[in-house]
Design an enzyme around this catalytic site. Structure first.
Site, PDB file in Angstrom:
ATOM      1  N   CYS A  66       0.827  -1.208   0.000  1.00 15.01           N
ATOM      2  CA  CYS A  66       0.000   0.000   0.000  1.00 15.01           C
ATOM      3  C   CYS A  66       0.865   1.263   0.000  1.00 15.01           C
ATOM      4  O   CYS A  66       1.419   1.626  -1.039  1.00 15.01           O
ATOM      5  CB  CYS A  66      -0.997  -0.055   1.149  1.00 15.01           C
ATOM      6  SG  CYS A  66      -2.459   0.939   0.794  1.00 15.01           S
ATOM      7  N   HIS A 115      -3.466  -4.843   0.337  1.00 14.91           N
ATOM      8  CA  HIS A 115      -2.944  -5.389   1.598  1.00 14.91           C
ATOM      9  C   HIS A 115      -3.057  -6.911   1.523  1.00 14.91           C
ATOM     10  O   HIS A 115      -3.990  -7.488   2.094  1.00 14.91           O
ATOM     11  CB  HIS A 115      -3.764  -4.862   2.784  1.00 14.91           C
ATOM     12  CG  HIS A 115      -3.493  -3.445   3.116  1.00 14.91           C
ATOM     13  ND1 HIS A 115      -2.385  -3.056   3.834  1.00 14.91           N
ATOM     14  CD2 HIS A 115      -4.166  -2.315   2.825  1.00 14.91           C
ATOM     15  CE1 HIS A 115      -2.394  -1.739   3.983  1.00 14.91           C
ATOM     16  NE2 HIS A 115      -3.462  -1.263   3.367  1.00 14.91           N
ATOM     17  N   GLU A 169      -1.643  -9.111   3.037  1.00 13.72           N
ATOM     18  CA  GLU A 169      -1.562  -9.785   4.345  1.00 13.72           C
ATOM     19  C   GLU A 169      -2.938 -10.197   4.854  1.00 13.72           C
ATOM     20  O   GLU A 169      -3.063 -11.102   5.668  1.00 13.72           O
ATOM     21  CB  GLU A 169      -0.847  -8.889   5.373  1.00 13.72           C
ATOM     22  CG  GLU A 169      -1.520  -7.570   5.728  1.00 13.72           C
ATOM     23  CD  GLU A 169      -1.144  -6.407   4.809  1.00 13.72           C
ATOM     24  OE1 GLU A 169      -0.723  -6.657   3.654  1.00 13.72           O
ATOM     25  OE2 GLU A 169      -1.284  -5.237   5.231  1.00 13.72           O
TER      26      GLU A 169
HETATM   27  N1  GLN Z   1      -1.927   6.714   2.986  1.00 14.19           N
HETATM   28  C1  GLN Z   1      -2.094   6.002   1.765  1.00 14.19           C
HETATM   29  C2  GLN Z   1      -3.471   6.212   1.171  1.00 14.19           C
HETATM   30  O1  GLN Z   1      -4.382   6.598   1.859  1.00 14.19           O
HETATM   31  C3  GLN Z   1      -1.810   4.528   1.950  1.00 14.19           C
HETATM   32  C4  GLN Z   1      -2.781   3.854   2.868  1.00 14.19           C
HETATM   33  C5  GLN Z   1      -2.286   2.514   3.352  1.00 14.19           C
HETATM   34  O2  GLN Z   1      -1.099   2.248   3.290  1.00 14.19           O
HETATM   35  N2  GLN Z   1      -3.174   1.693   3.856  1.00 14.19           N
HETATM   36  O3  GLN Z   1      -3.674   5.971   0.004  1.00 14.19           O
END
Ligand code: GLN
Length: 550
Positions: free
Chosen positions: A386, A526, A528
């Site tokens: 992410c 994500h 995970e």
């Molecule tokens: N801050 C970034 C966004 O909002 C990544 C979010 C995250 O890593 N879950 O896109």
């Protein structure tokens, strides 16, 4: 009709009620019964989306976009199946729907009250979440005696009256302390927890006794007598090396069959724990070991290191490692370290791989990018999750595409090169202050280019037209790769190997990779959240294998 098992805690929280619930679910599934797991969180928040990770651990994301308490993650990791957001019930949800119905005139002039309206709503949600499963296990957050648990225990007692006591089982999870001064295991707090549960009209059918050591027979007898239950319904749950040992320990005490007998049922199949046991042995005594650095923030809260905010990542690494008979040692590094002292980057030569996990806001961002540049240039395996993908793209734009001003607009709104940005549709929602609506939450499918590194990792994924593959991972973010910068990054050697196509045709970049690197893969998702014990996520599996290369 569904049989309900209620798991409540006594004495203190945080002693593994979630893992006990997940283990029992796994056991009953292995005995051949369709089983689902439900978590009740007595807090007033509607969900866990707004909770501070340093206090409450990580926010778990479901396929259907729920931002949930991390116990649902434990359930999925043990059960090897997706659990939907309706399986998490909070006090906030209950009151909100009752109040919304009242405002909409649903109650036709009645006085809306705790009994029966709140109780009915709790019952209604429990029944909806249990669906057509044969067994539903309901874990109640906190401990018996908490004020906020009362509505739930009351509703469950009511449910028991309706469906019959023979269709309900109550499991109390307690803790037996061993005070240093007397070096003796004490049963008194457990006795008090039994009494407290009794004051709600509930007697436990089984008691799981968490303690540093196994319980001796004398203590088991004392507790059994106090609770009016058979001695063999007192199950010892001593501290263990890995949580995945717990179902094996419970089965060694015959817990599955005992719970089934309570309902007048018998096992439908002989569970086969061979593979589970093999993986547990690999965690305890791995053939080899790798060290992986997780470079993040949220790493301290007061005097405590809050590694729980990255629980799913460490679990995903454990799953991937167990599969390869490889132990995982985690090295937690605060990203800001590299901002104050870049010479510390040399630490990364000591580890076998680096992960940059998800994150929000400006803190530690420059340090994370320094680390990404270092692992990119020094051929150290890298997995970006992410924010870890977004920052990999920004770092590449800055240092490999001659755009040193590149940034994400999350940190610098007016950057000259907004490599990561908010999409136009989201901007409209933000203007309307609909912050929730701007998050991409839950599972999204992606098309992954054939022959890419990512496609090779997801072997077994559905092959679609022209040999590309389709994969699906969970998301929780607001910003996206800015499509305008994709050509510049690709011309300089970064490959975007997967994308999601929105209904309006916009392509959202989901995966990036670098050729000619030991392992440099990052995803907007994500992954995970889809890793399970015995079924590791492909990206983590590939990353750990790359870390194992000498
Ligand atoms: N801050 C970034 C966004 O909002 C990544 C979010 C995250 O890593 N879950 O896109």
């Amino acid at each position: 009709m569904t049989k309900f098992i209620i798991v409540a805690g006594g004495v203190i929280s945080g002693v593994g009620k979630g893992v006990a619930t997940a283990s029992l679910g796994k056991i009953l599934k292995e005995h051949g019964y369709t089983t689902t797991l439900i978590k009740i969180d007595p807090y007033i928040n509607g969900d866990a989306g707004t909770l501070r990770p340093t206090e409450h651990g990580e926010v778990w994301v479901t396929d259907d976009g729920g931002e949930i308490d991390q116990d649902l993650g434990t359930y999925e990791r043990f059960m090897n199946e997706a659990i939907p957001k309706k399986n998490n019930i909070t006090t906030g949800q209950i009151y909100k729907s009752v109040i919304d119905k009242e405002r909409a005139g649903h109650y036709l002039g009645q006085t809306v009250q705790f009994v029966p309206h709140i109780i009915d709503e709790v019952k209604h949600r429990i029944i909806a979440a249990s669906g057509d499963h044969e067994i539903a296990i309901i874990e109640i957050g906190g401990t018996v005696g908490d004020y906020e648990n009362v509505p739930f225990l009351f509703a469950l007692k009511r449910l028991e009256r309706e469906i019959g006591a023979n269709n309900m089982a109550y499991v109390l999870v307690t803790y037996l302390p061993i005070p240093d001064s007397i070096a003796e295991m004490k049963t008194k707090p457990t006795q008090q927890a039994i009494r407290l549960l009794g004051s709600e009209g509930i007697l436990p059918d089984f008691i799981l006794c968490r303690a540093k050591y196994p319980l001796d027979t004398e203590r088991k007898k004392k507790i059994a007598e106090f609770a009016h239950i058979p001695l063999d319904h007192i199950i010892s749950a001593p501290d263990i090396d890995t949580i995945y040992q717990i179902p094996l320990n419970f089965e060694a005490e015959g817990l599955g069959q005992k719970v089934l007998s309570h309902f007048g049922l018998t096992s439908r199949q002989q569970p086969n724990w061979d593979n589970w046991q093999k993986l547990v042995t690999a965690i305890k005594n791995p053939e080899r070991k790798v060290t992986i650095a997780i470079i993040g923030k949220y790493l301290t809260s007061g005097d405590y290191s809050m590694t729980d905010s990255y629980l799913s990542i460490s679990q995903a690494l454990t799953h991937a490692g167990a599969d390869q008979n490889c132990g995982i040692t985690l090295k937690w590094i605060d990203a800001q370290t590299f901002e104050t002292d870049p010479t510390k980057l040399a630490q990364l030569n000591e580890v076998d791989g680096v992960i940059i996990p998800g994150g929000f806001g400006a803190s530690g961002v420059e340090g994370k990018m320094k680390a990404i540049e270092y692992v990119r240039k020094n051929n150290i395996p890298y997995l970006g999750l992410c924010y870890g993908m977004q920052l990999a793209a920004v770092e590449f734009a800055r240092n490999a595409c001659g755009a040193p001003e590149a940034h994400t607009t999350e940190v610098d709104k007016d950057t000259l090169h907004p490599v990561v940005d908010i999409l136009p549709l989201q901007k409209e929602l933000l203007d309307q202050k609909d912050y929730g609506g701007t998050m991409r939450l839950g599972s999204y499918s992606a098309v992954v280019q054939k022959n890419s590194k990512v496609a090779q990792l997801y072997k077994g994924a559905t092959v679609i037209a022209n040999g590309d593959v389709e994969v699906s991972e969970r998301h929780r973010h607001r910003y996206e790769m800015n499509p305008a910068y994709v050509p510049m990054l690709e011309e300089n050697g970064l490959i975007f190997s997967g994308y999601h196509v929105r209904q309006d045709g916009t392509k959202l970049m989901e995966f990036l990779e670098l050729p000619d690197h030991a392992f440099f893969v990052a995803t907007q998702a994500h992954p995970e959240f889809k890793s399970r014990f015995g079924n590791p996520n492909p990206l983590f599996a590939g990353f750990v294998k790359a870390c194992m290369v000498e």
